[in-house]
Design a protein around this motif. Structure first.
Motif: not given
Length: 356
Positions: A153-176
């Motif tokens: 994620t960081i390398r992709l952000g740097l390649a696009q010339g922006r500060m890396p966004d550390m927000t997870p791209p997956v909104a995980l829902e869990t159920e037990q």
């Protein structure tokens, strides 16, 4: 009943075969379930040392290791503790003040900004409690997968010339499914499984010792009768403690424990009657290996390879059924297993009676 009361008067040691299984059921279940560990509380008490030697990047001015540590703190179940240098962290690990060490080297940010491998080291210790060792043993794989995703994620952000966004791209829902009501409920299926077998074994040994010398139909009848009286009583005690401390279906637990107890009680009594103390070579491991064989504490596939042959016995059905009764599920009573054990036991009991 006349025959039973006569035998109890003649041989007072036989009284233990009626009541010792209940005492064992009470002691083992009560003391184990009242101190059952809470996995969430345990994880929070596992401390992991973190050393950040990363010098960061001059442009953009960012310390990637610091960002990683912030992300790991919120996602790992353990507690991260910062140390000023690797030497002090290793000393804490040697002293067992921490359970593992994560070291971010000086060139960590530089490596992320490049295209090659990113250095990161983890140090664990084998000289810890079993629970700590199990948790930290999974730490390297968890870190590798988590840090790898973050680096991409960081390398992709740097390649696009922006500060890396550390927000997870997956909104995980869990159920037990079948969530345990408390920590004791997690341990209860194993305790129920193990104590069922242990109570049957103890009753079988005492009964075998007390009935030695009594042969024929009288001896066979007494060996058949003792498990029918003693083990439903032990099952009542065990089911009361388990259901009281861990929840679950009390009636279902009692009936299942009683039926399995009688089946195993006949099998143990018959084995001891026919083969004597030699039978203990098989019976004792059969009971005490229930953590692996019974499928309540771990799958049989996780046991040592040499034990996998025991899967043919189907003992893991017992653990599955107890989990259903305590936690919920759909695994039914192991009728075939109980029926075979009961039939073999009765056959050996009455064969012994026919021999003498």
């Amino acid at each position: 009943m006349n025959m039973l009361s006569t035998a109890l008067r003649e041989r007072t040691s036989l009284r233990g075969a009626l009541f010792v299984p209940s005492v064992i059921a009470l002691i083992f279940s009560l003391f184990n379930l009242t101190v059952a560990p809470d996995p969430a509380a345990l994880a929070a008490q596992v401390r992991v040392a973190v050393v950040n030697d990363d010098t960061g990047l001059p442009f953009p001015p960012v310390n990637m290791a610091s960002r990683m540590i912030d992300g790991l703190s919120s996602r790992l179940p353990v507690t991260l503790e910062t140390f000023p240098d690797e030497a002090s962290a290793r000393a804490a690990l040697e002293a067992e003040d921490v359970a593992a060490l994560i070291h971010f080297p000086a060139d960590f940010s530089t490596a992320i900004a490049g295209t090659g491998p990113v250095p990161l080291s983890v140090v664990t210790s084998g000289g810890l409690t079993m629970a700590e060792a199990q948790m930290t043993g999974a730490l390297p794989a968890m870190l590798e997968s988590g840090v790898t995703a973050a680096v991409q994620t960081i390398r992709l952000g740097l390649a696009q010339g922006r500060m890396p966004d550390m927000t997870p791209p997956v909104a995980l829902e869990t159920e037990q499914l079948h969530a345990p009501v408390n920590a004791a409920a997690r341990m209860a299926p194993f305790i129920a499984n193990f104590v069922t077998g242990l109570a049957a074994l103890a009753g079988g040994i005492i009964g075998w010792a007390g009935l030695r010398g009594i042969g024929g139909a009288r001896g066979a009848s007494l060996r058949t009768l003792f498990p029918v009286i003693a083990l439903p009583l032990a099952a009542l005690v065990l089911a009361t403690v388990v259901a009281g401390l861990a929840g679950g279906d009390f009636l279902g637990l009692w009936l299942s424990m009683a039926a399995l107890g009688i089946a195993f009680g006949w099998f143990f009594a018959g084995s001891l009657a026919l083969f004597g103390p030699l039978a203990l070579i098989v019976l004792v491991p059969l009971v005490f290996w229930q953590s692996a064989l019974g499928g309540a504490q771990m799958p049989l596939a996780a046991a040592p390879d040499w034990l996998h042959w025991a899967s043919a016995l189907g003992l893991e059905q017992i653990g599955g059924h107890y989990r259903t009764l305590i936690l919920g599920g759909s695994i039914g009573f192991p009728w075939a297993l109980a029926g075979v054990a009961a039939a073999l036991g009765l056959a050996m009991i009455w064969l012994r009676g026919a021999i003498r």
